[in-house]
Design a protein around this motif. Structure first.
Motif, PDB file in Angstrom:
ATOM      1  N   THR A   1      43.301  55.164  43.090  1.00 24.20           N
ATOM      2  CA  THR A   1      43.992  56.243  43.786  1.00 24.20           C
ATOM      3  C   THR A   1      43.740  57.578  43.098  1.00 24.20           C
ATOM      4  N   ALA A   2      43.235  58.533  43.880  1.00 19.57           N
ATOM      5  CA  ALA A   2      42.920  59.874  43.380  1.00 19.57           C
ATOM      6  C   ALA A   2      44.189  60.708  43.263  1.00 19.57           C
ATOM      7  N   PRO A   3      44.110  61.817  42.519  1.00 22.66           N
ATOM      8  CA  PRO A   3      45.273  62.705  42.397  1.00 22.66           C
ATOM      9  C   PRO A   3      45.800  63.199  43.749  1.00 22.66           C
ATOM     10  N   ASN A   4      44.930  63.289  44.777  1.00 20.88           N
ATOM     11  CA  ASN A   4      45.386  63.754  46.092  1.00 20.88           C
ATOM     12  C   ASN A   4      46.012  62.643  46.933  1.00 20.88           C
ATOM     13  N   GLY A   5      46.101  61.432  46.363  1.00 17.82           N
ATOM     14  CA  GLY A   5      46.746  60.329  47.069  1.00 17.82           C
ATOM     15  C   GLY A   5      45.792  59.429  47.854  1.00 17.82           C
ATOM     16  N   ASN A   6      44.554  59.868  48.062  1.00 17.51           N
ATOM     17  CA  ASN A   6      43.577  59.018  48.737  1.00 17.51           C
ATOM     18  C   ASN A   6      43.200  57.847  47.840  1.00 17.51           C
ATOM     19  N   SER A   7      42.949  56.685  48.452  1.00 17.31           N
ATOM     20  CA  SER A   7      42.572  55.541  47.631  1.00 17.31           C
ATOM     21  C   SER A   7      41.421  54.762  48.256  1.00 17.31           C
ATOM     22  N   ILE A   8      40.688  54.063  47.396  1.00 17.56           N
ATOM     23  CA  ILE A   8      39.649  53.144  47.833  1.00 17.56           C
ATOM     24  C   ILE A   8      39.836  51.842  47.072  1.00 17.56           C
ATOM     25  N   PHE A   9      39.329  50.752  47.649  1.00 15.99           N
ATOM     26  CA  PHE A   9      39.468  49.450  47.022  1.00 15.99           C
ATOM     27  C   PHE A   9      38.098  48.957  46.590  1.00 15.99           C
ATOM     28  N   PHE A  10      38.000  48.534  45.334  1.00 16.44           N
ATOM     29  CA  PHE A  10      36.773  47.949  44.804  1.00 16.44           C
ATOM     30  C   PHE A  10      36.996  46.452  44.617  1.00 16.44           C
ATOM     31  N   PRO A  11      36.458  45.614  45.506  1.00 19.94           N
ATOM     32  CA  PRO A  11      36.629  44.176  45.287  1.00 19.94           C
ATOM     33  C   PRO A  11      35.807  43.684  44.104  1.00 19.94           C
ATOM     34  N   ALA A  12      36.309  42.650  43.440  1.00 20.54           N
ATOM     35  CA  ALA A  12      35.588  42.020  42.333  1.00 20.54           C
ATOM     36  C   ALA A  12      34.637  40.985  42.927  1.00 20.54           C
ATOM     37  N   LEU A  13      33.385  41.374  43.092  1.00 21.76           N
ATOM     38  CA  LEU A  13      32.409  40.540  43.794  1.00 21.76           C
ATOM     39  C   LEU A  13      31.377  39.908  42.871  1.00 21.76           C
ATOM     40  N   GLY A  14      31.556  40.081  41.560  1.00 20.83           N
ATOM     41  CA  GLY A  14      30.592  39.509  40.620  1.00 20.83           C
ATOM     42  C   GLY A  14      29.215  40.132  40.787  1.00 20.83           C
ATOM     43  N   TYR A  15      28.187  39.395  40.376  1.00 22.33           N
ATOM     44  CA  TYR A  15      26.806  39.858  40.568  1.00 22.33           C
ATOM     45  C   TYR A  15      25.926  38.645  40.838  1.00 22.33           C
ATOM     46  N   ILE A  16      24.729  38.885  41.339  1.00 24.66           N
ATOM     47  CA  ILE A  16      23.822  37.779  41.625  1.00 24.66           C
ATOM     48  C   ILE A  16      22.676  37.769  40.628  1.00 24.66           C
ATOM     49  N   ASP A  17      22.503  36.626  39.982  1.00 23.01           N
ATOM     50  CA  ASP A  17      21.396  36.394  39.055  1.00 23.01           C
ATOM     51  C   ASP A  17      20.602  35.244  39.649  1.00 23.01           C
ATOM     52  N   GLY A  18      19.344  35.496  40.017  1.00 19.25           N
ATOM     53  CA  GLY A  18      18.570  34.490  40.728  1.00 19.25           C
ATOM     54  C   GLY A  18      19.122  34.349  42.133  1.00 19.25           C
ATOM     55  N   ASP A  19      19.653  33.172  42.472  1.00 19.95           N
ATOM     56  CA  ASP A  19      20.264  33.036  43.794  1.00 19.95           C
ATOM     57  C   ASP A  19      21.722  32.593  43.712  1.00 19.95           C
ATOM     58  N   SER A  20      22.327  32.727  42.520  1.00 21.23           N
ATOM     59  CA  SER A  20      23.735  32.342  42.420  1.00 21.23           C
ATOM     60  C   SER A  20      24.597  33.512  41.981  1.00 21.23           C
ATOM     61  N   CYS A  21      25.802  33.535  42.514  1.00 26.27           N
ATOM     62  CA  CYS A  21      26.743  34.619  42.223  1.00 26.27           C
ATOM     63  C   CYS A  21      27.588  34.246  41.009  1.00 26.27           C
ATOM     64  N   ALA A  22      27.613  35.130  40.031  1.00 23.83           N
ATOM     65  CA  ALA A  22      28.394  34.919  38.813  1.00 23.83           C
ATOM     66  C   ALA A  22      29.648  35.791  38.828  1.00 23.83           C
ATOM     67  N   TYR A  23      30.752  35.249  38.369  1.00 21.08           N
ATOM     68  CA  TYR A  23      32.009  35.984  38.189  1.00 21.08           C
ATOM     69  C   TYR A  23      32.624  36.519  39.480  1.00 21.08           C
ATOM     70  N   ASP A  24      32.301  35.892  40.613  1.00 18.49           N
ATOM     71  CA  ASP A  24      32.928  36.313  41.870  1.00 18.49           C
ATOM     72  C   ASP A  24      34.444  36.159  41.761  1.00 18.49           C
ATOM     73  N   LYS A  25      35.173  37.145  42.262  1.00 16.45           N
ATOM     74  CA  LYS A  25      36.636  37.197  42.241  1.00 16.45           C
ATOM     75  C   LYS A  25      37.212  37.403  40.836  1.00 16.45           C
ATOM     76  N   VAL A  26      36.337  37.596  39.844  1.00 23.88           N
ATOM     77  CA  VAL A  26      36.804  37.805  38.471  1.00 23.88           C
ATOM     78  C   VAL A  26      36.403  39.192  37.977  1.00 23.88           C
ATOM     79  N   ASP A  27      35.100  39.487  38.047  1.00 25.02           N
ATOM     80  CA  ASP A  27      34.572  40.773  37.594  1.00 25.02           C
ATOM     81  C   ASP A  27      34.014  41.549  38.782  1.00 25.02           C
ATOM     82  N   GLY A  28      34.075  42.870  38.662  1.00 19.59           N
ATOM     83  CA  GLY A  28      33.419  43.744  39.633  1.00 19.59           C
ATOM     84  C   GLY A  28      32.304  44.512  38.951  1.00 19.59           C
ATOM     85  N   TYR A  29      31.190  44.664  39.653  1.00 23.53           N
ATOM     86  CA  TYR A  29      30.046  45.436  39.156  1.00 23.53           C
ATOM     87  C   TYR A  29      29.567  46.339  40.275  1.00 23.53           C
TER      88      TYR A  29
END
Length: 152
Positions: free
Chosen positions: A82-110
């Motif tokens: 949330t910014a000082p002006n009250g506007n907000s955005i949401f950053f989901p924790a989607l992990g990252y993909i290494d090769g063809d598998s997703c690591a840290y989904d729902k745990v870390d955001g990158y």
């Protein structure tokens, strides 16, 4: 198509089925900051207009000037920013993909910044977070990492 749920390697414009050093186009290549670049900025190419990847400085500003609250939104864990002006955005924790598998989904955001590491062309800067931690970190360019465009 909606690229908001997509993962990109640094400096690449398309989604891939596998994210490896062998198929990375920018790994080991010395390039300048890519914000707004039609050649390297997926946000600019996929969204058009003035959309672009944020710079490292802009992500630092977001971290320093906004309120970050860990929450669950639409069944996704992540940070509500949330910014000082009250506007907000949401950053989901989607992990990252290494090769063809997703690591840290729902745990870390990158999330990519537009800023490469100047002295080591294996990395670029990005936002990394988890519940209780928010920071700018060097991320492997070949990984599939989320993007969150900004607009001028």
């Amino acid at each position: 198509s909606d690229y908001r749920g997509a993962y990109f390697s640094y400096g690449e414009l398309e989604k891939k089925s596998k994210y490896t050093s062998a198929n990375s186009l920018i790994l080991g290549k010395t390039i300048d900051e890519i914000s707004g670049s039609l050649q390297y900025d997926a946000a600019r190419v996929q969204w058009g207009g003035t959309w672009r990847l944020p710079t490292k400085e802009e992500i630092e500003e977001l971290n320093n000037k906004c309120v970050w609250k860990w929450e669950i939104y639409n069944n996704a864990k992540g940070y509500r920013v949330t910014a000082p002006n009250g506007n907000s955005i949401f950053f989901p924790a989607l992990g990252y993909i290494d090769g063809d598998s997703c690591a840290y989904d729902k745990v870390d955001g990158y999330y990519w910044s537009a800023t490469p590491e100047e002295n080591d062309a294996q990395y670029a800067y990005g936002l990394k977070f988890y519940d209780g931690f928010i920071g700018i970190r060097l991320l492997n360019r070949e990984y599939g990492i989320s993007i969150r465009p900004v607009s001028d």
